[in-house]
Enzyme design. Structure first.
Site, PDB file in Angstrom:
ATOM      1  N   ARG A 155       0.645  -1.032   0.082  1.00  5.22           N
ATOM      2  CA  ARG A 155      -0.048   0.163  -0.047  1.00  5.22           C
ATOM      3  C   ARG A 155       0.831   1.333   0.037  1.00  5.22           C
ATOM      4  O   ARG A 155       0.476   2.268   0.705  1.00  5.22           O
ATOM      5  CB  ARG A 155      -0.931  -0.022   1.354  1.00  5.22           C
ATOM      6  CG  ARG A 155      -2.064  -1.009   1.224  1.00  5.22           C
ATOM      7  CD  ARG A 155      -2.986  -1.010   0.082  1.00  5.22           C
ATOM      8  NE  ARG A 155      -4.064  -1.706   0.226  1.00  5.22           N
ATOM      9  CZ  ARG A 155      -4.190  -2.976  -0.155  1.00  5.22           C
ATOM     10  NH1 ARG A 155      -2.896  -3.558  -0.985  1.00  5.22           N
ATOM     11  NH2 ARG A 155      -5.221  -3.824  -0.007  1.00  5.22           N
TER      12      ARG A 155
ATOM     13  N   SER B 137     -10.811  -0.489   2.743  1.00  9.87           N
ATOM     14  CA  SER B 137     -10.137  -0.964   4.217  1.00  9.87           C
ATOM     15  C   SER B 137      -9.654   0.739   4.736  1.00  9.87           C
ATOM     16  O   SER B 137      -8.973   1.606   4.047  1.00  9.87           O
ATOM     17  CB  SER B 137      -8.852  -1.441   4.112  1.00  9.87           C
ATOM     18  OG  SER B 137      -9.105  -2.784   3.669  1.00  9.87           O
TER      19      SER B 137
ATOM     20  N   GLU C  69      -5.129   4.198   5.644  1.00 13.69           N
ATOM     21  CA  GLU C  69      -4.738   3.903   4.381  1.00 13.69           C
ATOM     22  C   GLU C  69      -5.413   4.906   3.151  1.00 13.69           C
ATOM     23  O   GLU C  69      -4.422   5.398   2.379  1.00 13.69           O
ATOM     24  CB  GLU C  69      -5.291   2.631   3.972  1.00 13.69           C
ATOM     25  CG  GLU C  69      -4.810   1.854   2.523  1.00 13.69           C
ATOM     26  CD  GLU C  69      -5.998   1.151   1.780  1.00 13.69           C
ATOM     27  OE1 GLU C  69      -6.932   1.724   1.326  1.00 13.69           O
ATOM     28  OE2 GLU C  69      -5.733  -0.206   1.910  1.00 13.69           O
TER      29      GLU C  69
HETATM   30  P1  FAD Z   1      -8.382   8.595  -5.685  1.00  6.66           P
HETATM   31  O1  FAD Z   1      -9.188   8.434  -4.465  1.00  6.66           O
HETATM   32  O2  FAD Z   1      -8.978   9.800  -6.531  1.00  6.66           O
HETATM   33  O3  FAD Z   1      -6.987   9.098  -5.227  1.00  6.66           O
HETATM   34  C1  FAD Z   1      -6.286   8.420  -4.508  1.00  6.66           C
HETATM   35  C2  FAD Z   1      -4.971   9.296  -4.536  1.00  6.66           C
HETATM   36  O4  FAD Z   1      -4.302   9.127  -5.561  1.00  6.66           O
HETATM   37  C3  FAD Z   1      -5.029  10.437  -3.834  1.00  6.66           C
HETATM   38  O5  FAD Z   1      -3.786  10.876  -3.312  1.00  6.66           O
HETATM   39  C4  FAD Z   1      -4.745  11.109  -5.439  1.00  6.66           C
HETATM   40  O6  FAD Z   1      -3.975  12.473  -5.393  1.00  6.66           O
HETATM   41  C5  FAD Z   1      -3.839  10.261  -6.027  1.00  6.66           C
HETATM   42  N1  FAD Z   1      -4.205  10.046  -7.527  1.00  6.66           N
HETATM   43  C6  FAD Z   1      -5.315   9.558  -8.119  1.00  6.66           C
HETATM   44  N2  FAD Z   1      -5.184   9.697  -9.541  1.00  6.66           N
HETATM   45  C7  FAD Z   1      -3.847  10.063  -9.746  1.00  6.66           C
HETATM   46  C8  FAD Z   1      -3.076  10.065 -10.927  1.00  6.66           C
HETATM   47  N3  FAD Z   1      -3.668   9.842 -12.230  1.00  6.66           N
HETATM   48  N4  FAD Z   1      -1.978  10.747 -10.738  1.00  6.66           N
HETATM   49  C9  FAD Z   1      -1.449  11.142  -9.568  1.00  6.66           C
HETATM   50  N5  FAD Z   1      -2.084  10.799  -8.270  1.00  6.66           N
HETATM   51  C10 FAD Z   1      -3.273  10.361  -8.539  1.00  6.66           C
HETATM   52  N6  FAD Z   1      -7.387  -0.648  -2.627  1.00  6.66           N
HETATM   53  C11 FAD Z   1      -6.671  -1.691  -2.545  1.00  6.66           C
HETATM   54  O7  FAD Z   1      -5.400  -1.580  -2.806  1.00  6.66           O
HETATM   55  N7  FAD Z   1      -7.148  -2.863  -2.496  1.00  6.66           N
HETATM   56  C12 FAD Z   1      -8.544  -3.297  -2.263  1.00  6.66           C
HETATM   57  O8  FAD Z   1      -8.707  -4.366  -2.387  1.00  6.66           O
HETATM   58  C13 FAD Z   1      -9.279  -1.930  -2.561  1.00  6.66           C
HETATM   59  N8  FAD Z   1     -10.809  -2.388  -2.210  1.00  6.66           N
HETATM   60  C14 FAD Z   1     -11.446  -1.056  -2.279  1.00  6.66           C
HETATM   61  C15 FAD Z   1     -12.976  -1.200  -1.892  1.00  6.66           C
HETATM   62  C16 FAD Z   1     -13.971  -0.199  -1.835  1.00  6.66           C
HETATM   63  C17 FAD Z   1     -15.376  -0.359  -1.597  1.00  6.66           C
HETATM   64  C18 FAD Z   1     -13.398   0.985  -2.040  1.00  6.66           C
HETATM   65  C19 FAD Z   1     -14.258   2.192  -1.895  1.00  6.66           C
HETATM   66  C20 FAD Z   1     -11.913   1.284  -2.174  1.00  6.66           C
HETATM   67  C21 FAD Z   1     -10.935   0.140  -2.024  1.00  6.66           C
HETATM   68  N9  FAD Z   1      -9.525   0.481  -2.098  1.00  6.66           N
HETATM   69  C22 FAD Z   1      -8.767  -0.755  -2.412  1.00  6.66           C
HETATM   70  C23 FAD Z   1      -8.984   1.477  -2.345  1.00  6.66           C
HETATM   71  C24 FAD Z   1      -9.138   2.311  -3.712  1.00  6.66           C
HETATM   72  O9  FAD Z   1     -10.100   1.547  -4.571  1.00  6.66           O
HETATM   73  C25 FAD Z   1      -7.890   2.255  -4.399  1.00  6.66           C
HETATM   74  O10 FAD Z   1      -6.985   2.957  -3.489  1.00  6.66           O
HETATM   75  C26 FAD Z   1      -7.906   2.983  -5.869  1.00  6.66           C
HETATM   76  O11 FAD Z   1      -6.623   2.813  -6.461  1.00  6.66           O
HETATM   77  C27 FAD Z   1      -8.153   4.413  -5.652  1.00  6.66           C
HETATM   78  O12 FAD Z   1      -8.623   4.927  -7.058  1.00  6.66           O
HETATM   79  P2  FAD Z   1      -9.096   6.424  -7.244  1.00  6.66           P
HETATM   80  O13 FAD Z   1      -8.994   6.666  -8.784  1.00  6.66           O
HETATM   81  O14 FAD Z   1     -10.513   6.349  -6.627  1.00  6.66           O
HETATM   82  O15 FAD Z   1      -8.114   7.222  -6.447  1.00  6.66           O
HETATM   83  N1  EPU Z   2     -11.094 -10.311   9.926  1.00  7.24           N
HETATM   84  C1  EPU Z   2     -11.960 -10.301  11.255  1.00  7.24           C
HETATM   85  N2  EPU Z   2     -12.848  -9.335  11.323  1.00  7.24           N
HETATM   86  C2  EPU Z   2     -13.200  -8.432  10.428  1.00  7.24           C
HETATM   87  C3  EPU Z   2     -12.538  -8.290   9.255  1.00  7.24           C
HETATM   88  C4  EPU Z   2     -11.492  -9.177   8.981  1.00  7.24           C
HETATM   89  O1  EPU Z   2     -11.678 -11.113  12.187  1.00  7.24           O
HETATM   90  O2  EPU Z   2     -14.039  -7.478  10.779  1.00  7.24           O
HETATM   91  C5  EPU Z   2     -10.158 -11.111   9.682  1.00  7.24           C
HETATM   92  C6  EPU Z   2     -10.537 -12.208   8.678  1.00  7.24           C
HETATM   93  O3  EPU Z   2     -11.492 -13.366   9.244  1.00  7.24           O
HETATM   94  C7  EPU Z   2      -9.367 -12.728   8.034  1.00  7.24           C
HETATM   95  C8  EPU Z   2      -8.376 -11.509   8.310  1.00  7.24           C
HETATM   96  O4  EPU Z   2      -9.058 -10.739   9.082  1.00  7.24           O
HETATM   97  O5  EPU Z   2      -8.692 -13.513   8.976  1.00  7.24           O
HETATM   98  C9  EPU Z   2      -8.335 -10.637   6.740  1.00  7.24           C
HETATM   99  O6  EPU Z   2      -9.537 -10.163   6.217  1.00  7.24           O
HETATM  100  P1  EPU Z   2      -9.776 -10.081   4.742  1.00  7.24           P
HETATM  101  O7  EPU Z   2      -9.473 -11.370   4.032  1.00  7.24           O
HETATM  102  O8  EPU Z   2     -11.306  -9.634   4.753  1.00  7.24           O
HETATM  103  O9  EPU Z   2      -8.797  -9.066   4.272  1.00  7.24           O
HETATM  104  P2  EPU Z   2      -8.136  -7.729   5.031  1.00  7.24           P
HETATM  105  O10 EPU Z   2      -6.831  -7.900   5.582  1.00  7.24           O
HETATM  106  O11 EPU Z   2      -9.278  -7.013   6.036  1.00  7.24           O
HETATM  107  C10 EPU Z   2      -7.091  -6.841   2.951  1.00  7.24           C
HETATM  108  C11 EPU Z   2      -6.908  -5.565   2.169  1.00  7.24           C
HETATM  109  C12 EPU Z   2      -8.067  -5.524   1.231  1.00  7.24           C
HETATM  110  C13 EPU Z   2      -8.193  -6.511   0.252  1.00  7.24           C
HETATM  111  C14 EPU Z   2      -8.356  -7.877   0.915  1.00  7.24           C
HETATM  112  C15 EPU Z   2      -8.441  -9.040   0.099  1.00  7.24           C
HETATM  113  C16 EPU Z   2      -5.701  -3.959   3.542  1.00  7.24           C
HETATM  114  C17 EPU Z   2      -5.643  -2.912   4.253  1.00  7.24           C
HETATM  115  N3  EPU Z   2      -6.738  -4.541   3.117  1.00  7.24           N
HETATM  116  O12 EPU Z   2      -8.488  -6.605   3.749  1.00  7.24           O
HETATM  117  O13 EPU Z   2      -8.111  -4.165   0.451  1.00  7.24           O
HETATM  118  O14 EPU Z   2      -9.310  -6.415  -0.514  1.00  7.24           O
HETATM  119  O15 EPU Z   2      -7.357  -7.964   1.906  1.00  7.24           O
HETATM  120  O16 EPU Z   2      -7.062  -9.063  -0.350  1.00  7.24           O
HETATM  121  O17 EPU Z   2      -4.557  -4.557   3.086  1.00  7.24           O
HETATM  122  C18 EPU Z   2      -8.543  -1.905   0.526  1.00  7.24           C
HETATM  123  O18 EPU Z   2      -7.110  -1.590   0.544  1.00  7.24           O
HETATM  124  O19 EPU Z   2      -9.228  -0.907   0.520  1.00  7.24           O
HETATM  125  C19 EPU Z   2      -8.976  -3.197   0.609  1.00  7.24           C
HETATM  126  C20 EPU Z   2     -10.202  -3.470   0.553  1.00  7.24           C
END
Ligand code: FAD
Ligand code: EPU
Length: 339
Positions: free
Chosen positions: A165, A239, A335
């Site tokens: 991240r 997250s 994050e």
């Molecule tokens: P923004 O929110 O618009 O921007 C985020 C940051 O990036 C800001 O600092 C912005 O200035 C910068 N930025 C954006 N675009 C550019 C560009 N073109 N050039 C330079 N800087 C830029 N993240 C994960 O890693 N794994 C996940 O599983 C995951 N699951 C998610 C689930 C949900 C429901 C949500 C809401 C978010 C999740 N995220 C996850 C976080 C998010 O989706 C990512 O961080 C994504 O890359 C953000 O993209 P964005 O275009 O919305 O960026």
């Molecule tokens: N868990 C709990 N309670 C909760 C949530 C999770 O006990 O309320 C436990 C789960 O049972 C599991 C562990 O925590 O043992 C991990 O949970 P999960 O698989 O849901 O993933 P996470 O670690 O919570 C991360 C990323 C997610 C990504 C998933 C799948 C980070 C900060 N988050 O979540 O990314 O989608 O793994 O790979 O690394 C994001 O970055 O926005 C994001 C959603």
């Protein structure tokens, strides 16, 4: 050159649904247009925020500066050799649509990152990751424009300094560049990545022993749809904290006290803990503080119950951090990017 607008509302442009006004706002839909803006002095002496899909930003209040909304489109196969396909996308392409398009073309490799919200250009910022894959494993290079000089810059993976991240764009280069396009390297020697427990379980439940890339993508979509709130229904930024990485002595102390503690060994010998588990154990799962709460199905995701403002998000985030610190002696780091 696109027109700069004044007092532009951002509430619909961030997935947490936080109210904020941008003092000035402009859509960036081409590299040349951006460079013209820089050279015309539109960015001089003002704070700037690059905005993609707004799925990882938390607005503390109005933004007193210029918001650059990224809308550069385009996707194409740049080249192909014996080992890989090299595929480029404009920074404003929707990440998930791009992933599905690559799979439909028969170029596997990004399927584990299906359904992550946001844009292609934001993917390198925090090196998005999910279900056993980080973007950096498929990254080839990116192009960016230096917002100070307007110069173009080409960067490879070492220059981006990807981590969990993390990247140079969250550190010393924060706010300096607007990423305009990204090239991914999708190896032809593809193997499905199914080691993440949820993915293995989902495929087994569907009776799929040797999945193709589209089946892995579908499995990831099914898992995510069950576990994570849809921002269109319930505002959130995914997250809210990173999973904390702790040293061995800290891990040994915690494991002795909490035998069920989920943990993932890191290549450097440290252990990554599950922040969601720590938050749940601290009693926050499904609990609200004002209009923001920890989601009932995934405590690591903070959700907007309606009418939340930036200060409400900060208040619950601090309360959760304090409880996790008091109970486990572990520091949680946010994050999303706070603006
Ligand atoms: P923004 O929110 O618009 O921007 C985020 C940051 O990036 C800001 O600092 C912005 O200035 C910068 N930025 C954006 N675009 C550019 C560009 N073109 N050039 C330079 N800087 C830029 N993240 C994960 O890693 N794994 C996940 O599983 C995951 N699951 C998610 C689930 C949900 C429901 C949500 C809401 C978010 C999740 N995220 C996850 C976080 C998010 O989706 C990512 O961080 C994504 O890359 C953000 O993209 P964005 O275009 O919305 O960026
Ligand atoms: N868990 C709990 N309670 C909760 C949530 C999770 O006990 O309320 C436990 C789960 O049972 C599991 C562990 O925590 O043992 C991990 O949970 P999960 O698989 O849901 O993933 P996470 O670690 O919570 C991360 C990323 C997610 C990504 C998933 C799948 C980070 C900060 N988050 O979540 O990314 O989608 O793994 O790979 O690394 C994001 O970055 O926005 C994001 C959603």
């Amino acid at each position: 050159m696109q027109q700069i607008q004044r007092d532009f509302p951002l509430q619909a442009l961030n997935t947490f649904g936080l109210p904020a006004l941008a003092d000035r706002y402009v859509v960036v839909d081409s590299v040349a247009g951006l460079q013209a803006l820089v050279r015309a002095g539109a960015l001089a002496g003002t704070a700037q925020l690059v905005l993609g899909g707004g799925s990882n930003v938390i607005f503390g209040g109005d933004f007193n500066g210029l918001v650059l909304k990224v809308a550069i489109k385009g996707r194409r196969l740049v080249r192909e050799d014996d080992e890989a396909w090299y595929v480029e996308a404009g920074a404003g392409e929707t990440w998930h649509d791009f992933v599905r398009w690559t799979l439909q073309q028969g170029w596997p490799g990004l399927e584990n990152l299906s359904l992550i919200p946001g844009t292609v250009g934001a993917a390198p910022i925090q090196n998005i990751g999910a279900y056993g894959l980080e973007m950096c494993a498929r990254f080839e290079s990116l192009d960016a424009v230096d917002l100070g000089s307007g110069e173009s810059r080409h960067m490879d993976a070492p220059a981006c300094r990807f981590g969990y991240r993390d990247s140079v764009f969250k550190g010393e280069a924060a706010g300096r560049y607007l990423i305009t396009s990204v090239v991914f390297r999708l190896p032809k020697s593809w193997q499905p990545i199914t080691g993440y427990a949820d993915v293995a379980r989902e495929l087994e439940a569907q009776g799929i022993a040797q999945p193709d890339a589209l089946q892995v993508s579908d499995a990831v979509i099914a898992i995510r749809s069950r576990k994570l709130p849809d921002p269109a229904v319930l505002g959130n930024a995914g997250s809210f904290f990173k999973n904390p990485v702790v040293d061995m002595p800290t891990f040994a102390r915690l494991e002795a006290a909490h035998p069920g503690l989920p943990h993932y060994a890191q290549p450097d010998g440290r252990q990554k803990l599950a922040a969601g588990w720590l938050i749940e154990q601290a009693g926050w799962k499904g609990r609200d503080l004002g209009p923001v709460g920890a989601f009932e199905k995934q405590a690591l995701v903070l959700v907007n119950r309606g009418g939340a403002r930036g200060e409400d998000v900060r208040r619950i985030a601090e309360a959760i951090r304090a409880d996790v610190r008091a109970r486990f002696g572990v520091e949680l780091e946010a994050e999303p990017v706070f603006v």
